[in-house]
Design a protein around this motif. Sequence first.
Motif, mmCIF file in Angstrom:
data_model
loop_
_atom_site.group_PDB
_atom_site.id
_atom_site.type_symbol
_atom_site.label_atom_id
_atom_site.label_comp_id
_atom_site.label_asym_id
_atom_site.label_seq_id
_atom_site.Cartn_x
_atom_site.Cartn_y
_atom_site.Cartn_z
ATOM 1 N N LEU A 16 1.013 -1.251 -0.113
ATOM 2 C CA LEU A 16 -0.129 -0.082 0.155
ATOM 3 C C LEU A 16 0.742 1.438 0.074
ATOM 4 C CD1 LEU A 16 -3.082 -0.548 2.380
ATOM 5 C CD2 LEU A 16 -3.025 -0.062 -0.106
ATOM 6 N N ALA A 17 2.084 1.143 0.726
ATOM 7 C CA ALA A 17 2.748 2.400 0.730
ATOM 8 C C ALA A 17 3.548 2.705 -0.597
ATOM 9 C CB ALA A 17 3.942 2.226 1.863
ATOM 10 N N ALA A 18 3.825 1.566 -1.375
ATOM 11 C CA ALA A 18 4.402 1.718 -2.458
ATOM 12 C C ALA A 18 3.472 2.322 -3.734
ATOM 13 C CB ALA A 18 4.974 0.199 -2.966
ATOM 14 N N LEU A 19 2.201 1.543 -3.549
ATOM 15 C CA LEU A 19 1.299 2.305 -4.342
ATOM 16 C C LEU A 19 0.912 3.765 -4.067
ATOM 17 C CD1 LEU A 19 -1.462 -0.549 -4.493
ATOM 18 C CD2 LEU A 19 0.220 0.191 -6.345
ATOM 19 N N THR A 20 0.723 4.231 -2.846
ATOM 20 C CA THR A 20 0.596 5.670 -2.476
ATOM 21 C C THR A 20 1.848 6.364 -2.852
ATOM 22 O OG1 THR A 20 -0.693 4.817 -0.694
ATOM 23 C CG2 THR A 20 0.062 7.046 -0.419
ATOM 24 N N LYS A 21 2.921 5.923 -2.824
ATOM 25 C CA LYS A 21 4.225 6.565 -3.207
ATOM 26 C C LYS A 21 4.238 7.069 -4.814
ATOM 27 C CE LYS A 21 8.925 6.844 -3.180
ATOM 28 N NZ LYS A 21 10.402 6.139 -2.588
ATOM 29 N N LYS A 22 3.749 6.025 -5.539
ATOM 30 C CA LYS A 22 3.845 6.160 -6.984
ATOM 31 C C LYS A 22 2.497 7.113 -7.423
ATOM 32 C CE LYS A 22 4.067 3.685 -11.199
ATOM 33 N NZ LYS A 22 5.007 3.984 -11.946
ATOM 34 N N TYR A 23 1.403 6.427 -6.986
ATOM 35 C CA TYR A 23 0.090 7.097 -7.368
ATOM 36 C C TYR A 23 -0.656 8.065 -6.452
ATOM 37 C CZ TYR A 23 0.616 3.241 -10.684
ATOM 38 O OH TYR A 23 0.991 2.306 -11.687
ATOM 39 N N GLY A 24 -0.208 8.578 -5.400
ATOM 40 C CA GLY A 24 -0.688 9.487 -4.688
ATOM 41 C C GLY A 24 -1.775 8.829 -3.680
ATOM 42 N N ASN A 25 -2.642 9.733 -3.334
ATOM 43 C CA ASN A 25 -3.822 9.153 -2.220
ATOM 44 C C ASN A 25 -4.714 8.168 -2.989
ATOM 45 O OD1 ASN A 25 -3.073 10.351 -0.043
ATOM 46 N ND2 ASN A 25 -4.206 12.286 -0.561
ATOM 47 N N LEU A 26 -5.038 7.028 -2.296
ATOM 48 C CA LEU A 26 -5.785 6.008 -2.953
ATOM 49 C C LEU A 26 -7.304 6.261 -2.573
ATOM 50 C CD1 LEU A 26 -3.626 2.820 -2.725
ATOM 51 C CD2 LEU A 26 -3.547 4.499 -4.845
ATOM 52 N N PRO A 27 -8.117 5.737 -3.179
ATOM 53 C CA PRO A 27 -9.529 5.926 -2.896
ATOM 54 C C PRO A 27 -9.708 4.854 -1.890
ATOM 55 C CG PRO A 27 -9.726 5.492 -5.292
ATOM 56 C CD PRO A 27 -8.220 5.547 -4.627
ATOM 57 N N PRO A 28 -10.417 5.547 -0.757
ATOM 58 C CA PRO A 28 -10.868 4.528 0.390
ATOM 59 C C PRO A 28 -11.494 3.334 0.274
ATOM 60 C CG PRO A 28 -11.648 6.871 1.078
ATOM 61 C CD PRO A 28 -10.948 6.893 -0.560
ATOM 62 N N ASP A 29 -12.421 3.312 -0.732
ATOM 63 C CA ASP A 29 -13.127 2.124 -1.230
ATOM 64 C C ASP A 29 -12.457 1.143 -1.979
ATOM 65 O OD1 ASP A 29 -12.997 3.693 -3.444
ATOM 66 O OD2 ASP A 29 -14.909 3.549 -4.225
ATOM 67 N N TYR A 30 -11.106 1.346 -2.741
ATOM 68 C CA TYR A 30 -10.296 0.644 -3.203
ATOM 69 C C TYR A 30 -9.395 0.026 -2.056
ATOM 70 C CZ TYR A 30 -6.649 -1.219 -5.922
ATOM 71 O OH TYR A 30 -5.626 -2.144 -6.571
ATOM 72 N N ILE A 31 -9.116 0.921 -1.129
ATOM 73 C CA ILE A 31 -8.266 0.507 0.072
ATOM 74 C C ILE A 31 -8.896 -0.882 0.881
ATOM 75 C CG2 ILE A 31 -7.139 1.016 2.152
ATOM 76 C CD1 ILE A 31 -6.377 3.626 0.996
ATOM 77 N N GLU A 32 -10.225 -0.307 0.771
ATOM 78 C CA GLU A 32 -11.138 -1.461 1.616
ATOM 79 C C GLU A 32 -11.115 -2.556 0.770
ATOM 80 O OE1 GLU A 32 -15.028 0.257 2.813
ATOM 81 O OE2 GLU A 32 -13.950 1.953 3.182
ATOM 82 N N PHE A 33 -11.191 -2.675 -0.438
ATOM 83 C CA PHE A 33 -11.201 -3.716 -1.282
ATOM 84 C C PHE A 33 -9.837 -4.517 -1.162
ATOM 85 C CE2 PHE A 33 -10.208 -5.747 -5.267
ATOM 86 C CZ PHE A 33 -11.401 -6.540 -5.555
ATOM 87 N N LEU A 34 -8.810 -4.111 -1.265
ATOM 88 C CA LEU A 34 -7.308 -4.365 -1.089
ATOM 89 C C LEU A 34 -7.432 -5.398 0.377
ATOM 90 C CD1 LEU A 34 -5.251 -1.925 -2.398
ATOM 91 C CD2 LEU A 34 -5.886 -4.304 -3.421
ATOM 92 N N ALA A 35 -8.119 -4.983 1.385
ATOM 93 C CA ALA A 35 -7.842 -5.491 2.631
ATOM 94 C C ALA A 35 -8.712 -7.059 2.727
ATOM 95 C CB ALA A 35 -8.715 -4.486 3.514
ATOM 96 N N ILE A 36 -9.350 -7.044 1.674
ATOM 97 C CA ILE A 36 -10.173 -8.285 1.742
ATOM 98 C C ILE A 36 -9.990 -9.077 0.387
ATOM 99 C CG2 ILE A 36 -12.512 -9.366 1.807
ATOM 100 C CD1 ILE A 36 -13.500 -6.754 3.103
ATOM 101 N N HIS A 37 -9.956 -8.589 -0.755
ATOM 102 C CA HIS A 37 -9.846 -9.286 -1.964
ATOM 103 C C HIS A 37 -8.565 -9.050 -2.829
ATOM 104 C CE1 HIS A 37 -14.487 -10.113 -1.436
ATOM 105 N NE2 HIS A 37 -14.462 -8.780 -1.156
ATOM 106 N N ASP A 38 -7.600 -8.846 -2.058
ATOM 107 C CA ASP A 38 -6.317 -8.359 -2.880
ATOM 108 C C ASP A 38 -6.134 -9.725 -3.861
ATOM 109 O OD1 ASP A 38 -4.114 -6.845 -3.798
ATOM 110 O OD2 ASP A 38 -2.878 -7.728 -2.151
ATOM 111 N N GLY A 39 -5.978 -9.542 -5.280
ATOM 112 C CA GLY A 39 -5.293 -10.449 -5.903
ATOM 113 C C GLY A 39 -6.665 -11.296 -6.415
#
Length: 152
Positions: A16-39
């Motif tokens: 998540l830190a690497a994504l934020t560093k490259k792309y900036g702030n990520l949408p909260p709904d996408y971060i929530e998705f990654l917490a459950i369904h990553d990949g």
Amino acid sequence: MALLLPQMVATSKDSLAALTKKYGNLPPDYIEFLAIHDGAKPPANVLEGTNYSVGVNGFLSASEIISRADSVEGLPVNLLPFGEDDSGNFVCIGTEDHLVYFWDHELDSNKVVAKSFADFLNRLEPFDLSSVKLKSGQVKRVWINPDFKPEF
């Protein structure tokens, strides 16, 4: 969410830190998705309400997004690819507007398909092959790779 997705392992804080560093702030709904369904690898699907075929063959894990994005020629730098279709096209989040785009690698074009990541997930429906209706004479010819079904 209209389409049931398998639960996977939550993304790591480093990814998540690497994504934020490259792309900036990520949408909260996408971060929530990654917490459950990553990949996650969803069942066959299609995006409701589009007049062209958009679906997701698989969601990219947070740990692979940067390397995949960097390896794809022509993918705009302001798009974070989160899903891929069967043809090598990507579904992406705009890094500035957080809209969801479908990026076609053959046409090198992107179209807005949803107003947010949550909207995209809510409109993702199971694909029903019986819903495809071809008119008589619509298909003139087809080619099938002989290695696909050698018994033909």
